[in-house]
Design an enzyme around this catalytic site. Structure first.
Site, PDB file in Angstrom:
ATOM      1  N   SER A 102       0.832  -1.197   0.000  1.00  0.00           N
ATOM      2  CA  SER A 102       0.000   0.000   0.000  1.00  0.00           C
ATOM      3  C   SER A 102       0.875   1.258   0.000  1.00  0.00           C
ATOM      4  O   SER A 102       1.627   1.474  -0.945  1.00  0.00           O
ATOM      5  CB  SER A 102      -0.963  -0.042   1.196  1.00  0.00           C
ATOM      6  OG  SER A 102      -1.989   0.900   1.052  1.00  0.00           O
ATOM      7  N   ASP A 198     -10.274  -4.692  -4.242  1.00  0.00           N
ATOM      8  CA  ASP A 198      -9.653  -3.808  -3.259  1.00  0.00           C
ATOM      9  C   ASP A 198     -10.468  -2.519  -3.148  1.00  0.00           C
ATOM     10  O   ASP A 198     -10.558  -1.761  -4.109  1.00  0.00           O
ATOM     11  CB  ASP A 198      -8.220  -3.494  -3.710  1.00  0.00           C
ATOM     12  CG  ASP A 198      -7.434  -2.686  -2.688  1.00  0.00           C
ATOM     13  OD1 ASP A 198      -8.047  -2.011  -1.849  1.00  0.00           O
ATOM     14  OD2 ASP A 198      -6.196  -2.721  -2.763  1.00  0.00           O
ATOM     15  N   HIS A 228      -7.811  -5.550  -0.115  1.00  0.00           N
ATOM     16  CA  HIS A 228      -6.645  -4.672  -0.002  1.00  0.00           C
ATOM     17  C   HIS A 228      -5.493  -5.342   0.744  1.00  0.00           C
ATOM     18  O   HIS A 228      -4.330  -5.168   0.380  1.00  0.00           O
ATOM     19  CB  HIS A 228      -7.031  -3.372   0.705  1.00  0.00           C
ATOM     20  CG  HIS A 228      -5.912  -2.388   0.789  1.00  0.00           C
ATOM     21  ND1 HIS A 228      -5.295  -1.847  -0.326  1.00  0.00           N
ATOM     22  CD2 HIS A 228      -5.271  -1.835   1.857  1.00  0.00           C
ATOM     23  CE1 HIS A 228      -4.346  -1.016   0.042  1.00  0.00           C
ATOM     24  NE2 HIS A 228      -4.313  -0.995   1.363  1.00  0.00           N
TER      25      HIS A 228
END
Length: 249
Positions: A102, A198, A228
């Site tokens: 991320s 996601d 995610h």
């Protein structure tokens, strides 16, 4: 093989917590996500992988995250980038494989651009470059904008816990480090794992990064039903397989 633990002192007196496994080959460095820490499922899975294969591995917590000192609300992309570079420069030697999840995908790219001679490969999981400007800012409603203008902070709702502070400083600082639409001068091999379901980083956003990177050795893997976190057993297996591939001597 045991895992060494410690703190890296920063110039302002803050301390970055880290853990390290000694081993062979390129050092794998874990760069976690926004508000995550080095004790998460993926970071722990890589620690087990490193110990089982005798691979070198370093993970750490950014300023204001996990076991590191500092107030999260005072964090910025600039500060977290500096933490990553300090860990790379002070705790590792030789070639590196950066594993960024991320926000850590963004920080990995920023680090790779300024340490190109050290980078053997990147493995990015739901990478979120430019997320402060591209993904977060557009969702701020009128009340949030009013709060930012008045107090310099907005409490953002989270699907993973209590609301958390987003500051004007974080949003403005993030624009300094924008890397999209590119080109991004990274030529090392790159592997990207992205969930098709996601809710935080749309797969098209991660694909935009893939298209912006200069690397010719890049594989983008879309996991259609993946979320995610990509922390299910099958997701972890894909992550560790990617590490096995890029860590080959």
């Amino acid at each position: 093989m045991s895992e060494e633990m410690g703190f890296l002192a920063r110039p302002d007196g803050e301390r970055v917590a880290w853990r390290r496994v000694a081993g062979e080959g390129p050092t794998v460095v874990w760069l976690g996500g926004f508000r995550s820490d080095m004790a998460g499922t993926k970071a722990e899975a890589i620690a087990d992988w490193a110990q089982a294969r005798g691979r070198a591995y370093v993970r750490f917590d950014y300023f204001g995250h996990g076991e590191s000192s500092g107030d999260f609300a005072h964090g910025t992309i600039t500060r977290w980038r500096e933490d990553a570079l300090a860990v790379i420069d002070d705790l590792t030697e030789g070639p590196l494989v950066l594993v960024g999840s991320s926000m850590g995908g963004w920080i990995s790219c920023l680090a790779a651009v300024v340490r190109p001679d050290r980078i053997k490969a990147l493995v990015l999981i739901a990478p979120a470059p430019d997320f402060t400007e591209t993904l977060m800012a557009p969702e701020i409603d009128a009340a949030g904008r009013e709060s930012l203008a008045r107090d310099g902070v907005w409490l953002r709702r989270s699907d993973y816990g209590e609301p958390y502070p987003i500051t004007t400083k974080l949003l403005e600082d993030g624009t300094r480090w924008s890397i999209l639409p590119g080109p991004v001068p990274i030529t090392a091999p790159v592997r990207i794992l992205q969930g098709g379901a996601d809710p935080d980083v749309p797969w098209r956003h991660a694909l935009q990064l893939a298209q912006a990177l200069n690397s010719d050795d890049l594989v983008f893997s879309l996991i259609k039903d993946g979320d995610h976190r990509l922390s299910r057993p099958q997701d972890l297996a894909r992550l560790l397989a990617a590490l096995d591939e890029v860590c080959l001597d």
